[in-house]
Write an enzyme that holds these catalytic residues in place. Structure first.
Site, PDB file in Angstrom:
ATOM      1  N   ASN A  66     -16.830  -1.165  -8.464  1.00  0.00           N
ATOM      2  CA  ASN A  66     -15.519  -0.507  -8.404  1.00  0.00           C
ATOM      3  C   ASN A  66     -15.477   0.741  -9.280  1.00  0.00           C
ATOM      4  OD1 ASN A  66     -14.628  -2.530  -6.727  1.00  0.00           O
ATOM      5  ND2 ASN A  66     -13.283  -3.498  -8.225  1.00  0.00           N
ATOM      6  N   ARG A 396     -12.768  -0.404   9.646  1.00  0.00           N
ATOM      7  CA  ARG A 396     -14.032  -0.938   9.137  1.00  0.00           C
ATOM      8  C   ARG A 396     -14.393  -2.134  10.006  1.00  0.00           C
ATOM      9  NH1 ARG A 396     -14.542   1.642   4.188  1.00  0.00           N
ATOM     10  NH2 ARG A 396     -12.608   1.963   3.007  1.00  0.00           N
ATOM     11  N   ARG A 426     -13.810   5.615   4.121  1.00  0.00           N
ATOM     12  CA  ARG A 426     -14.703   5.973   3.022  1.00  0.00           C
ATOM     13  C   ARG A 426     -15.843   4.987   2.832  1.00  0.00           C
ATOM     14  NH1 ARG A 426     -11.156   6.905  -1.178  1.00  0.00           N
ATOM     15  NH2 ARG A 426     -11.029   9.107  -0.611  1.00  0.00           N
ATOM     16  N   HIS A 456      -5.436   3.976  10.299  1.00  0.00           N
ATOM     17  CA  HIS A 456      -5.586   2.802   9.442  1.00  0.00           C
ATOM     18  C   HIS A 456      -4.908   1.574  10.041  1.00  0.00           C
ATOM     19  CE1 HIS A 456      -5.083   0.584   5.462  1.00  0.00           C
ATOM     20  NE2 HIS A 456      -6.353   0.920   5.443  1.00  0.00           N
ATOM     21  N   HIS A 613      -5.163  -8.898  -0.020  1.00  0.00           N
ATOM     22  CA  HIS A 613      -5.142  -7.685   0.812  1.00  0.00           C
ATOM     23  C   HIS A 613      -3.972  -7.647   1.783  1.00  0.00           C
ATOM     24  CE1 HIS A 613      -6.913  -4.847   3.888  1.00  0.00           C
ATOM     25  NE2 HIS A 613      -7.232  -4.215   2.774  1.00  0.00           N
TER      26      HIS A 613
END
Length: 707
Positions: A66, A396, A426, A456, A613
């Site tokens: 991270n 993703r 990213r 997204h 999440h």
């Protein structure tokens, strides 16, 4: 949940509700400092003995990973602003230059603590379990002979040492690569007397090497590649003497910086930028702790960095590569026990998932609920002759994605497959380019969303012909279509055939793949058009209810809260008497507990085995009360991304989400509470309370391990 429901007002939506205490910069927490505090909470998990030992090591490595990304993106962005004199101040009023100073102070403390935890706590505890990471002085004779042979056969043939002299200037080294700077004595074959050389560690070589076991040994023993190279570095400079060997690593700016308004082919532009990412401006340098001062100064000058950008490491400079150890060990007692995710009976027993979804909506909470229904629905759609088309967003998906495999099969079976792929996700850009090519080769229509806005949203829309009429089915999620992530990220998945919901999703796909005006929607809120406005209005609605003497309540669970407008609205709601609980895993710019401003707001962060999440919202007086979303409450999500927020239309499912949220609010075993000073404190001791995630495992999973 409250049964009282009040229809959202349609008039006077711009009415101003005065603040009793005016908001100023002191009422906001710096975004970057808040993100760094999240990473500090991850590091703290490595000390929590309620986690198995190897999982504590994993938390330490996650912190390291991270922090790498934090420097590559956030610190790099601030440094660019300072470099070019384009400093942008956040709501907290702290300048980029001042922010960088504060970040460096804390990062030095955290990195020092990271190595202290590794060397003084985790490695000794692992050694007690017969897992050893051997230093050079600990190698016995047979081990040294084996390592020497490994170096001669596997390492030396690949390494290309680079002498530093007028003909060999300092090489351009790849971002985050392991390198050594070597001090030399003597002359080479050409009579040159070089003093320094650079030895890049080949990226193809493993950074961690497992030693062969003796027949009678039950030990797992490892050596670091850095130790191997250090020990035998003399062999790379024949006839010369290496008087010193010091590992170092440079972290670079890794933002792609794609100027979307100037490009003609997004895929080609992203592909071209990926190479440049490896050689961006240096933002941090890590050196081994015993590196001499003159060598340190030489490296700092070479990379145009200051002492503040220098981090001395009491151990390997590339800790992230230690993740490899988990593939080399079989120690189930030192890791989290396996569990079997629940499978809703209506979905498990159904031969036709379309029938089950048409009968009622279904809501899953991963990883406690299996991700298989998402795959199964897509598989059935790929094979079902009645299915005409499949549309899906992919942000993703992961390497060799099963989702993509099924979409390829569907396209080959003659289905009209449309995939909206985000190329600028990213650090997943390369994989997304590859899966886009696979889908195109199979005959699917691939587009890359809207220039200037990351796609997204997590949506799947299936069109099926039933009894001569078209019927639509949707899957909406808070997380990515990534099978591995579905085992470690908590996310909601909604399956529905509601006509209005399906029509809303259809309209968003039209916006993404075609052109035209914004279309009105019945249920969905979508960024960048209506999501922020609707969220603000829902907060205002609770504020007005409280002012009228009604019960008013807001619960928000997201990964980040930084949007200034949203924070100000929450402050107003707090002043009106609305009870507000914020479950913010990561960045939070709101300052709770400020007298007269945010006394009715509580903020907590839950860190644990699973990455929290899922984004969910509860507004007591809203029409539907419970909503889920792909978006966090951050400027980028609300204004520069394609996002969706969807209501939970089923009363039974709403109740379930509400209970999930209240479980986190009442948790005292796994929560960090944010105070008005911007600091987090763990609510209780590390041993006295059951983890909230374990409670959910016990509740949902058939074979969940008990504490």
């Amino acid at each position: 949940m409250s049964k009282q429901k009040v229809q959202l007002p349609t008039q006077n939506t711009n009415e101003k509700i005065p603040l009793k205490v005016e908001v100023d910069k002191s009422h906001f927490i710096n975004r970057e400092l808040s993100q760094l505090l999240f990473n500090a909470r991850v590091l703290e998990q490595s000390l929590d003995k309620r986690h198995p030992l190897l999982e504590r090591l994993k938390f330490l490595l996650i912190f390291s990973s991270n922090l790498d990304e934090f420097f590559e993106v956030r610190v790099a962005k601030l440094k660019l602003q300072v470099r070019y004199g384009r400093e942008v101040f956040g709501p907290d009023g702290l300048s980029p230059k001042s922010t960088l100073k504060r970040l460096a102070e804390r990062c030095h403390i955290y990195i020092s603590k990271q190595y202290q935890v590794l060397n003084d706590i985790l490695l000794p505890e692992l050694a007690k379990e017969n897992i050893h990471f051997l230093k050079r002085e600990e190698w016995n004779k047979s081990q040294r002979e084996w390592i020497q042979s490994y170096f001669d056969k596997e390492v030396a043939p690949i390494i290309s040492p680079i002498a530093l002299d007028p003909a060999h200037p300092f090489p351009k080294l790849v971002n985050k690569s392991l390198n050594f700077i070597v001090t030399l004595k003597g002359k080479d074959a050409f009579g040159r007397e070089s003093r320094l050389a650079i030895v890049p560690a080949p990226r193809s070589l493993p950074r961690l090497i497992k030693l062969p076991k003796d027949d009678e040994s039950n030990k797992d023993e490892f050596v670091f590649l850095s130790a191997v190279i250090h020990e035998f570095v003399d062999g790379l400079f024949h006839g010369m003497k290496a008087t010193g060997c010091y590992q170092f690593r440079v972290t670079r700016n890794s933002d792609l910086n794609v100027k979307e308004e100037e490009i003609e082919d997004m895929a080609a532009e992203v592909q071209g930028k990926l190479f440049n990412r490896r050689y961006g401006h240096a933002v941090r340098i890590e050196v081994v702790e015993n590196c001499p001062e003159h060598i340190v100064r030489f490296l700092l000058d070479e990379y145009e960095l200051t002492e503040r950008d220098l981090y001395k490491c009491d151990g390997p400079v590339n800790l992230k590569r230690l993740f490899a150890v988990f593939e080399m060990l079989e120690r189930p007692g030192l890791e989290y026990p396996e569990f079997s995710p629940e499978m809703p009976p209506a979905l498990e027993s159904s031969k036709c998932l379309f029938d089950s979804i048409k009968a009622k909506d279904h809501l899953l909470l991963h990883p406690y609920s299996s991700f298989n229904p998402v795959l199964d629905l897509l598989r059935q759609a790929a094979l079902d002759p009645a299915v005409m088309s499949i549309k899906q967003t992919l942000y993703r998906a992961g390497h060799n994605s099963e989702i993509v495999n099924i979409l390829v099969e569907a396209a080959r079976n003659g289905k009209e497959v449309t995939a909206v792929i985000e190329l600028k996700a990213r650090f997943d850009e390369q994989e997304n380019l590859a899966l886009a090519s696979r889908l195109q080769e199979a005959g699917a229509v691939v587009c890359y969303g809207v220039v200037g806005y990351k796609t997204h949203a997590k949506m799947m829309l299936i069109l099926r012909k039933e009894s001569g009429e078209f019927c639509r089915y949707v899957h909406l999620g808070t997380g990515n279509y990534h099978i591995r992530n579905a085992r470690i990220y908590t996310d909601y998945s909604l399956f529905s055939s509601n006509e209005q919901l399906c029509e809303d999703v259809h309209k968003i796909f039209q916006q993404l793949t075609g052109m035209g005006k914004t279309l009105p929607m019945k249920h969905l809120f979508n960024a960048p058009f209506t999501l922020k406005k609707k969220i603000l209005r829902l907060i205002e609605n609770e504020t007005e209810a409280a002012q009228e003497g009604k019960s008013a309540r807001i619960i928000i669970k997201v990964n980040g809260l930084t949007d200034k407008s949203t924070i100000v609205k929450l402050y107003k709601a707090s002043q009106a008497g609305v009870r507000i609980d914020l479950i913010i895993r990561g960045i939070c710019a709101l300052r709770p507990g400020v007298k007269g401003l945010s006394e009715n707001i509580a903020v907590k962060s839950v860190i644990g085995r699973f990455l929290e999440h899922n984004r969910a919202f509860y507004f007591e007086n809203a029409e539907h009360q419970v909503y889920c979303a792909s978006a966090d409450l951050m400027e980028r999500n609300l204004s520069k991304r394609i996002e969706v927020c969807f209501p939970i239309l089923s009363a039974k499912l709403r109740e379930r989400v509400y209970k999930d949220l209240t479980l986190f609010i009442t948790d005292k075993g796994q929560s960090w509470v944010l105070d008005s000073n911007g600091d987090y404190r763990l609510m209780t001791s590390r041993t006295s309370q059951k983890l909230v995630q374990q409670i959910l495992l016990d509740k949902h999973c058939e074979t969940a391990a008990r504490e």
